[in-house]
Design a protein around this motif. Structure first.
Motif, PDB file in Angstrom:
ATOM      1  N   GLY A 173       0.793  -1.218   0.000  1.00 49.41           N
ATOM      2  CA  GLY A 173       0.000   0.000   0.000  1.00 49.41           C
ATOM      3  C   GLY A 173       0.823   1.264   0.000  1.00 49.41           C
ATOM      4  N   ALA A 174       2.148   1.149  -0.016  1.00 48.08           N
ATOM      5  CA  ALA A 174       3.016   2.328  -0.096  1.00 48.08           C
ATOM      6  C   ALA A 174       2.926   2.962  -1.483  1.00 48.08           C
ATOM      7  N   ASP A 175       3.391   4.190  -1.587  1.00 50.16           N
ATOM      8  CA  ASP A 175       3.419   4.874  -2.880  1.00 50.16           C
ATOM      9  C   ASP A 175       4.611   4.440  -3.712  1.00 50.16           C
ATOM     10  N   VAL A 176       5.727   4.147  -3.043  1.00 51.10           N
ATOM     11  CA  VAL A 176       6.986   3.795  -3.703  1.00 51.10           C
ATOM     12  C   VAL A 176       7.612   2.624  -2.964  1.00 51.10           C
ATOM     13  N   TRP A 177       8.212   1.711  -3.717  1.00 46.71           N
ATOM     14  CA  TRP A 177       9.088   0.701  -3.111  1.00 46.71           C
ATOM     15  C   TRP A 177      10.500   0.918  -3.613  1.00 46.71           C
ATOM     16  N   MET A 178      11.431   1.141  -2.688  1.00 50.69           N
ATOM     17  CA  MET A 178      12.833   1.203  -3.048  1.00 50.69           C
ATOM     18  C   MET A 178      13.401  -0.209  -2.985  1.00 50.69           C
ATOM     19  N   ALA A 179      13.580  -0.820  -4.146  1.00 51.98           N
ATOM     20  CA  ALA A 179      14.182  -2.156  -4.238  1.00 51.98           C
ATOM     21  C   ALA A 179      15.686  -1.992  -4.077  1.00 51.98           C
ATOM     22  N   ASP A 180      16.204  -2.498  -2.975  1.00 50.22           N
ATOM     23  CA  ASP A 180      17.528  -2.098  -2.520  1.00 50.22           C
ATOM     24  C   ASP A 180      18.586  -3.168  -2.746  1.00 50.22           C
ATOM     25  N   PHE A 181      19.550  -2.852  -3.608  1.00 50.82           N
ATOM     26  CA  PHE A 181      20.723  -3.704  -3.782  1.00 50.82           C
ATOM     27  C   PHE A 181      21.885  -3.235  -2.915  1.00 50.82           C
ATOM     28  N   GLU A 182      21.655  -2.211  -2.098  1.00 51.31           N
ATOM     29  CA  GLU A 182      22.762  -1.647  -1.331  1.00 51.31           C
ATOM     30  C   GLU A 182      22.709  -2.064   0.124  1.00 51.31           C
ATOM     31  N   ASP A 183      22.437  -1.157   1.062  1.00 51.73           N
ATOM     32  CA  ASP A 183      22.669  -1.439   2.482  1.00 51.73           C
ATOM     33  C   ASP A 183      21.822  -2.561   3.062  1.00 51.73           C
ATOM     34  N   SER A 184      20.652  -2.848   2.506  1.00 47.48           N
ATOM     35  CA  SER A 184      19.846  -3.922   3.083  1.00 47.48           C
ATOM     36  C   SER A 184      20.005  -5.237   2.322  1.00 47.48           C
ATOM     37  N   THR A 185      20.953  -5.296   1.408  1.00 48.46           N
ATOM     38  CA  THR A 185      21.277  -6.541   0.703  1.00 48.46           C
ATOM     39  C   THR A 185      22.719  -6.934   0.997  1.00 48.46           C
TER      40      THR A 185
ATOM     41  N   THR B 266       5.197   2.434  -7.138  1.00 46.74           N
ATOM     42  CA  THR B 266       6.228   2.708  -8.132  1.00 46.74           C
ATOM     43  C   THR B 266       7.545   2.098  -7.647  1.00 46.74           C
ATOM     44  N   VAL B 267       8.241   1.410  -8.521  1.00 48.77           N
ATOM     45  CA  VAL B 267       9.498   0.757  -8.152  1.00 48.77           C
ATOM     46  C   VAL B 267      10.669   1.691  -8.437  1.00 48.77           C
ATOM     47  N   VAL B 268      11.495   1.886  -7.431  1.00 47.97           N
ATOM     48  CA  VAL B 268      12.722   2.674  -7.553  1.00 47.97           C
ATOM     49  C   VAL B 268      13.874   1.784  -7.082  1.00 47.97           C
ATOM     50  N   VAL B 269      14.884   1.621  -7.903  1.00 49.28           N
ATOM     51  CA  VAL B 269      15.992   0.709  -7.605  1.00 49.28           C
ATOM     52  C   VAL B 269      17.174   1.479  -7.022  1.00 49.28           C
ATOM     53  N   ARG B 270      17.733   0.954  -5.928  1.00 52.67           N
ATOM     54  CA  ARG B 270      18.969   1.534  -5.388  1.00 52.67           C
ATOM     55  C   ARG B 270      20.129   0.604  -5.715  1.00 52.67           C
ATOM     56  N   PRO B 271      20.989   0.988  -6.669  1.00 53.01           N
ATOM     57  CA  PRO B 271      22.189   0.195  -6.947  1.00 53.01           C
ATOM     58  C   PRO B 271      23.213   0.380  -5.841  1.00 53.01           C
ATOM     59  N   ARG B 272      24.218  -0.470  -5.851  1.00 58.53           N
ATOM     60  CA  ARG B 272      25.310  -0.321  -4.882  1.00 58.53           C
ATOM     61  C   ARG B 272      26.108   0.953  -5.163  1.00 58.53           C
ATOM     62  N   GLY B 273      26.837   1.405  -4.144  1.00 59.44           N
ATOM     63  CA  GLY B 273      27.558   2.664  -4.247  1.00 59.44           C
ATOM     64  C   GLY B 273      28.791   2.571  -5.130  1.00 59.44           C
ATOM     65  N   TRP B 274      29.327   3.743  -5.469  1.00 59.04           N
ATOM     66  CA  TRP B 274      30.506   3.810  -6.345  1.00 59.04           C
ATOM     67  C   TRP B 274      31.696   3.060  -5.767  1.00 59.04           C
ATOM     68  N   HIS B 275      31.782   2.935  -4.444  1.00 53.90           N
ATOM     69  CA  HIS B 275      32.975   2.367  -3.815  1.00 53.90           C
ATOM     70  C   HIS B 275      33.033   0.850  -3.889  1.00 53.90           C
ATOM     71  N   LEU B 276      31.950   0.193  -4.284  1.00 50.98           N
ATOM     72  CA  LEU B 276      31.894  -1.267  -4.256  1.00 50.98           C
ATOM     73  C   LEU B 276      32.171  -1.873  -5.625  1.00 50.98           C
ATOM     74  N   CYS B 277      32.669  -3.101  -5.629  1.00 55.37           N
ATOM     75  CA  CYS B 277      32.949  -3.797  -6.885  1.00 55.37           C
ATOM     76  C   CYS B 277      32.158  -5.090  -6.936  1.00 55.37           C
ATOM     77  N   GLU B 278      32.062  -5.662  -8.136  1.00 56.85           N
ATOM     78  CA  GLU B 278      31.419  -6.961  -8.337  1.00 56.85           C
ATOM     79  C   GLU B 278      32.475  -7.920  -8.859  1.00 56.85           C
ATOM     80  N   LYS B 279      32.997  -8.759  -7.963  1.00 54.73           N
ATOM     81  CA  LYS B 279      34.115  -9.632  -8.323  1.00 54.73           C
ATOM     82  C   LYS B 279      33.696 -10.836  -9.161  1.00 54.73           C
ATOM     83  N   HIS B 280      32.406 -11.065  -9.296  1.00 54.56           N
ATOM     84  CA  HIS B 280      31.956 -12.209 -10.088  1.00 54.56           C
ATOM     85  C   HIS B 280      31.783 -11.862 -11.566  1.00 54.56           C
ATOM     86  N   LEU B 281      31.966 -10.598 -11.911  1.00 52.03           N
ATOM     87  CA  LEU B 281      31.987 -10.156 -13.305  1.00 52.03           C
ATOM     88  C   LEU B 281      33.281  -9.387 -13.528  1.00 52.03           C
ATOM     89  N   THR B 282      34.093  -9.841 -14.471  1.00 53.68           N
ATOM     90  CA  THR B 282      35.395  -9.225 -14.692  1.00 53.68           C
ATOM     91  C   THR B 282      35.643  -8.982 -16.166  1.00 53.68           C
TER      92      THR B 282
END
Length: 555
Positions: free
Chosen positions: A109-121, A160-176
């Motif tokens: 019932g919220a207006d927006v959902w922040m789908a979070d790939f950052e601090d809560s993942t 409405t879905v709003v996505v939070r990507p991870r921050g600039w300081h983080l890397c993804e070591k499984h994709l190189t």
């Protein structure tokens, strides 16, 4: 002229069901394009962060930028008008895109959902790619499953879905690419845009993003350029992509107008990321002496002078430029087992959100569906039929640099119970994070990575400053080590071997990021590399801090 095409990323993580959809050749090609365009600038900006941090530790003062004074002085510019799907944002629910959370958030019932790939993942490879797959299915009406005898499916009316990507300081070591890990922010953004941008644009529902951990307007400029490239790549009209920036670092508070200016075609607003902001205030001045010490975390409320100055400046800045101002997190988790605690907490939440709505915020965050009706009611009383209160300009706000830096005016004390709570809660959260859970209910609060950041930064600062507690005891490394040992004994007394292993890892992370001579910028870099990688990439020897933690910057 010869054009060098981006290299195809190598997938080094395990492939689970559904991953082949998300990690298609076309999606990876777009991620490679983003990497080729922006990885170098990202590396330069991260280096600039570190250099600035050293200067501040050495005594340099934070202030509003002289070089951008003309942007702040020019009252004529505004950000783009709100996108139709982001006009009303009274209640925004946040959480990781796990299957259960995705369904519950979309039915909240919220207006927006922040789908979070950052601090809560917790950024395990599975959580990141599975989260993308859950969003892919949900946006197409295909997320339907049974769990523990209960059927989960998404209703007809969704936020409405709003996505939070991870921050600039983080890397993804499984994709190189050529052995270099890719920037995690570009991976999260690129995969979501490739699969969902056209679908959302056709519905006039995005794609929309929340941008975390920014420290300067130049970092916002980098995001804006990534948005423009994505729009050009997929044939979207300029300004289709919108972004709300979390003002959750102290340096960013001095550049709010500049950040909106850089993103003005794509800007949707600013959010008061209160917990990370407190962490950033501690971290920024952790080595500047006792004048910057804060009391126990629970005593640092939003009426504290430096936080009050920050939120008032945020609202006035946003509304002056036509952008939404979104309030901070209500992290309480209602409990059927403790109705008295629930009643007390709901009263506190109602008071906090009444203050925000009265200050001019257009909406606020909750961490649990049970809080949606409470916050909606509060904002309805202030806004009535209006979707927001952008017209409220707050010209009386005259925030100075001294106001934003007035940490010494924070009332309260550092106590032994506060010190012990910092250690215990950090261990509990870290053990869950290492086990793959980034949103963790602890003591009736939904905690995320900011919990550890505040706790370990405060411990580091109190040790460095030999802070004297209310009980008359001076904080020292031996004292914290004793408390750490006591809490480890308590937390593992009845634990099984797997839980004991997670707590041992949590103790290692806490020791690394809180008890050393140097305080790392974030705990997540070290903990991710040491404990969250898939088995083919799992570390077996000692960690090389420069090679293992900054390898993604070697562009």
């Amino acid at each position: 002229m010869t054009t060098t095409l981006p290299r195809t990323p190598t997938v080094r993580g395990t492939i689970h069901p559904g991953f082949e959809t998300i990690l298609s050749a076309e999606a990876l090609a777009f991620v490679a394009t983003l990497d080729g365009e922006f990885a170098g600038r990202r590396a330069e900006l991260l280096q600039a962060r570190r250099e600035r941090s050293k200067r501040i530790s050495a005594g340099e003062n934070l202030d509003f930028l002289g070089s951008t004074r003309s942007i702040r002085a020019d009252g004529s510019w505004k950000v783009a008008p709100p996108a139709p799907a982001l006009t009303r944002r009274r209640v925004e629910i946040t959480g990781p895109p796990t299957p259960t959370m995705t369904v519950n958030a979309l039915n909240s019932g919220a207006d927006v959902w922040m789908a979070d790939f950052e601090d809560s993942t917790a950024p395990t490879w599975f959580n990141i790619v599975d989260g993308q797959h859950n969003l892919y299915l949900a946006l197409r009406g295909q997320l339907d499953f049974e769990k523990n005898g209960k059927r989960y499916s998404v209703g007809d009316v969704t936020p409405t879905v709003v996505v939070r990507p991870r921050g600039w300081h983080l890397c993804e070591k499984h994709l190189t690419i050529d052995g270099r890990p890719l920037p995690a922010s570009l991976v999260d953004f690129g995969l979501f845009v490739h699969h969902n941008a056209q679908l959302l644009a056709d519905r006039e529902q995005g794609p929309f993003f929340y941008l975390p951990k920014l420290e300067s307007h130049l970092e916002a400029r980098l995001w804006n350029d990534a948005f423009t490239l994505a729009e050009d790549t997929y044939g979207l009209e300029r300004g289709t992509i919108r972004a709300t920036v979390l003002i959750e670092t102290l340096p960013a508070a001095f550049e709010m107008e500049e950040i909106l200016y850089e993103l003005r075609e794509h800007a949707a607003g600013l959010n008061a990321g209160r917990w990370d902001y407190i962490f950033s205030a501690i971290r920024t001045f952790a080595q500047r002496g006792q004048g910057y010490d804060l009391p126990d975390r629970g005593q640092v409320t939003m009426t504290t002078p430096f936080l009050r100055a920050y939120t008032e400046l945020l609202v006035s800045t946003c509304h002056r430029r036509g952008a939404h101002a979104i309030g901070g997190m209500a992290a309480f988790v209602p409990s059927k087992d403790d109705p008295a605690a629930t009643t007390r907490a709901l009263t506190a939440v109602r008071g906090d959100k009444t203050r925000e709505a009265g200050d001019g915020f257009d909406g606020s965050w909750v961490a649990h569906p049970g809080l949606v009706p409470v916050v909606a009611e509060v904002f309805e009383k202030v806004l009535g039929d209006r979707p927001n209160q952008l017209e409220r300009q707050r010209p009386e706000v005259r925030t100075t640099a001294a106001d934003l830096l007035s940490l010494s005016r924070t009332a309260g004390e550092a106590t032994m119970s506060g010190l012990r709570a910092n250690v215990a809660v950090a261990l509990e959260y870290l053990a869950a994070w290492i086990g793959g859970s980034g949103a963790v209910a602890l003591h009736h609060l939904m905690e995320d990575a900011a919990t550890v950041e505040i706790s370990r930064a405060q411990v580091f600062q109190w040790i460095r400053n030999s802070t004297r507690l209310a009980e008359g005891i001076t904080v020292s490394r031996p004292l914290v080590q004793r408390i750490l040992a006591e809490e480890m004994t308590r937390l593992t007394r009845d634990a099984d071997d797997a839980a004991k292993a997670r707590f041992a890892a949590a103790e290692d992370v806490f020791t690394e990021v809180a008890l050393g001579e140097y305080m790392p910028g974030f705990f997540t870099n070290y903990a991710y590399v040491k404990y969250l990688l898939d088995s083919p990439l799992r570390m077996t020897g000692p960690l090389d801090h420069h090679k293992d933690l900054r390898m993604s910057e070697n562009v």
